[in-house]
Design a protein around this motif. Structure first.
Motif, short mmCIF file in Angstrom:
data_model
loop_
_atom_site.label_atom_id
_atom_site.label_comp_id
_atom_site.label_asym_id
_atom_site.label_seq_id
_atom_site.Cartn_x
_atom_site.Cartn_y
_atom_site.Cartn_z
N VAL A 110 0.87 -1.17 0.00
CA VAL A 110 0.00 0.00 0.00
C VAL A 110 0.91 1.23 0.00
O VAL A 110 2.00 1.21 0.58
N ALA A 111 0.49 2.27 -0.69
CA ALA A 111 1.26 3.52 -0.72
C ALA A 111 0.65 4.49 0.28
O ALA A 111 -0.56 4.72 0.28
N LEU A 112 1.49 5.00 1.16
CA LEU A 112 1.02 5.96 2.18
C LEU A 112 1.57 7.34 1.87
O LEU A 112 2.75 7.50 1.55
N TRP A 113 0.71 8.33 1.98
CA TRP A 113 1.09 9.72 1.79
C TRP A 113 1.69 10.20 3.11
O TRP A 113 1.00 10.30 4.11
N LEU A 114 2.98 10.49 3.11
CA LEU A 114 3.66 10.89 4.33
C LEU A 114 3.63 12.41 4.54
O LEU A 114 3.94 12.88 5.63
N GLY A 115 3.28 13.15 3.53
CA GLY A 115 3.27 14.61 3.63
C GLY A 115 4.48 15.18 2.90
O GLY A 115 5.37 14.44 2.46
N ALA A 116 4.52 16.48 2.76
CA ALA A 116 5.62 17.18 2.07
C ALA A 116 5.83 16.58 0.68
O ALA A 116 6.96 16.39 0.23
N ASN A 117 4.73 16.26 0.01
CA ASN A 117 4.76 15.70 -1.34
C ASN A 117 5.56 14.40 -1.42
O ASN A 117 6.26 14.16 -2.40
N VAL A 118 5.47 13.57 -0.37
CA VAL A 118 6.18 12.30 -0.34
C VAL A 118 5.18 11.17 -0.13
O VAL A 118 4.39 11.19 0.80
N MET A 119 5.23 10.19 -1.03
CA MET A 119 4.41 8.99 -0.90
C MET A 119 5.36 7.80 -0.95
O MET A 119 6.25 7.74 -1.80
N VAL A 120 5.18 6.85 -0.03
CA VAL A 120 6.07 5.69 0.06
C VAL A 120 5.22 4.43 0.05
O VAL A 120 4.17 4.37 0.68
N GLU A 121 5.74 3.42 -0.65
CA GLU A 121 5.03 2.15 -0.72
C GLU A 121 5.55 1.23 0.40
O GLU A 121 6.75 1.08 0.60
N PHE A 122 4.60 0.63 1.14
CA PHE A 122 4.93 -0.25 2.27
C PHE A 122 4.19 -1.56 2.09
O PHE A 122 3.11 -1.62 1.50
#
Length: 185
Positions: free
Chosen positions: A107-119
């Motif tokens: 799943v990809a999570l939006w971490l903020g500051a225009n950053v999305m990471v897949e976990f």
């Protein structure tokens, strides 16, 4: 003149306001105008700190439901049995349909500051659970700090009232003395 003690502070280093025990002694050592200015300055600082903490608390309060909602979605995706068709929000008023395959393990999570990471699901749940615990802890700390600040504001308000009343008492005494002197003449 120092109206706050530097030794007594809460966890966030907010100084504790001093309650003036003996107003008459304090007035005899300091001018009333200087005393009132110092009290008013401390009052304004406490009110500013309170406003900042309330704003931070509201921001944190708004983040907590988002974190809980994301955690619920990750858990739902982890346990899904078949492909699902969902509507994705692209902008405020535009949605798009997408198929989520049941084989998906990330799943990809939006971490903020225009950053999305897949976990992977377990990593995402761990991160979201940690964020939820931190947000709840921060909310409790904000509540404690706001209560502490309100106590300090009340102490300063009481001090202001006591100094003001002492000033009126002094002025009345001076007026009575002047009237008595005029009667003697």
């Amino acid at each position: 003149m120092d109206l706050v003690t530097k030794q007594a502070q809460n966890n966030r280093k907010i100084p504790e306001a001093i309650f003036f025990e003996n107003i008459d002694e304090l007035i005899s050592k300091n001018s009333i105008q200087r005393l009132m200015e110092s009290l008013q300055e401390a009052y304004n600082k406490y009110k500013f700190m309170e406003a900042q903490l309330v704003k931070q608390r509201e921001s944190m309060q708004n983040k907590l439901p988002e974190i809980e909602r994301a955690l619920t979605i990750v858990e739902h995706l982890e346990h899904q049995k078949e492909d699902e068709v969902v509507d994705f929000l692209i902008t405020d008023t535009i949605y798009s349909k997408a198929v989520l395959p049941k084989e998906n393990k990330t799943v990809a999570l939006w971490l903020g500051a225009n950053v999305m990471v897949e976990f992977e699901f377990n990593e995402a749940k761990g991160l979201l659970s940690s964020n939820k615990e931190n947000a709840s802890s921060n909310l409790r700390q904000f509540d404690e700090d706001i209560v502490f600040l309100k106590d300090q504001i009340t102490t300063i308000e009481v001090n202001i009232a006591r100094v003001y009343n002492a000033n009126i008492r002094i002025q009345q005494t001076q007026q009575q003395q002047q009237q008595q002197q005029q009667q003697v003449k």
